[in-house]
Design a protein around this motif. Structure first.
Motif, mmCIF file in Angstrom:
data_model
loop_
_atom_site.group_PDB
_atom_site.id
_atom_site.type_symbol
_atom_site.label_atom_id
_atom_site.label_comp_id
_atom_site.label_asym_id
_atom_site.label_seq_id
_atom_site.Cartn_x
_atom_site.Cartn_y
_atom_site.Cartn_z
ATOM 1 N N PHE A 218 0.922 -34.119 33.181
ATOM 2 C CA PHE A 218 2.124 -34.597 32.495
ATOM 3 C C PHE A 218 3.175 -35.081 33.501
ATOM 4 O O PHE A 218 3.856 -36.072 33.271
ATOM 5 C CB PHE A 218 2.721 -33.504 31.607
ATOM 6 C CG PHE A 218 1.912 -33.200 30.382
ATOM 7 C CD1 PHE A 218 1.859 -34.082 29.333
ATOM 8 C CD2 PHE A 218 1.188 -32.016 30.289
ATOM 9 C CE1 PHE A 218 1.115 -33.812 28.200
ATOM 10 C CE2 PHE A 218 0.434 -31.729 29.165
ATOM 11 C CZ PHE A 218 0.396 -32.630 28.121
ATOM 12 N N GLN B 126 1.977 -38.450 35.082
ATOM 13 C CA GLN B 126 2.039 -39.553 34.124
ATOM 14 C C GLN B 126 3.471 -39.967 33.801
ATOM 15 O O GLN B 126 3.697 -40.999 33.189
ATOM 16 C CB GLN B 126 1.327 -39.163 32.813
ATOM 17 C CG GLN B 126 -0.158 -38.935 32.957
ATOM 18 C CD GLN B 126 -0.882 -40.214 33.317
ATOM 19 O OE1 GLN B 126 -0.591 -41.282 32.794
ATOM 20 N NE2 GLN B 126 -1.819 -40.107 34.245
ATOM 21 N N THR C 262 5.395 -38.310 31.759
ATOM 22 C CA THR C 262 5.705 -37.888 30.395
ATOM 23 C C THR C 262 6.900 -36.947 30.377
ATOM 24 O O THR C 262 7.669 -36.926 29.418
ATOM 25 C CB THR C 262 4.479 -37.183 29.762
ATOM 26 O OG1 THR C 262 3.351 -38.036 29.904
ATOM 27 C CG2 THR C 262 4.702 -36.866 28.306
#
Length: 130
Positions: A26, A29, A31
């Motif tokens: 996460f 990425q 995110t």
């Protein structure tokens, strides 16, 4: 002198991904904003959500040192936090601007009243009610 080694189990939280490898995905990425994102189950993350150090310490000590894996509910952690914060947190009153209605009261004067910010702890201070 021989050092004493404490062994203890992993603490898992229900419905929570705790794997560093999966959480790192996460972060890589983009995110989340990093390891201190409030959505993460990291110490920095739950501190940003409002967890106090005293409550975290009390929660960990309440679990005790065990060699069997424990599966804990988040509710228990936040209840411990509430128990620590509740005696010292001031109470405030607010009315949302979009949900208010103006009333005109006749034969009455506007008065201000000083009341404690916390019913059970007057050391928190006073607030003015209109």
């Amino acid at each position: 002198r021989k050092p004493f080694v404490w062994t203890f189990s992993r603490l898992n939280m229900t419905y929570t991904v705790m794997s560093k490898r999966k959480l790192a995905w996460f972060v890589s990425q983009g995110t989340v904003d990093g390891w201190s994102d409030p959505r993460f189950p990291t110490v920095q993350g739950i501190r940003r959500r409002g967890m106090t150090v005293d409550a975290l310490r009390a929660f960990i000590l309440s679990q005790g040192a065990s060699k069997t894996s424990g599966l804990m509910e988040w509710d228990k952690l936040w209840t411990t936090n509430k128990r620590v914060i509740d005696p010292v947190a001031p109470r405030h009153t607010a009315i949302e601007r979009t949900a208010n209605t103006l009333l005109e009261v006749t034969n009455a004067e506007a008065e201000q009243k000083q009341v404690p910010k916390h019913k059970k702890n007057p050391d928190v201070g006073l607030k003015t009610l209109v």
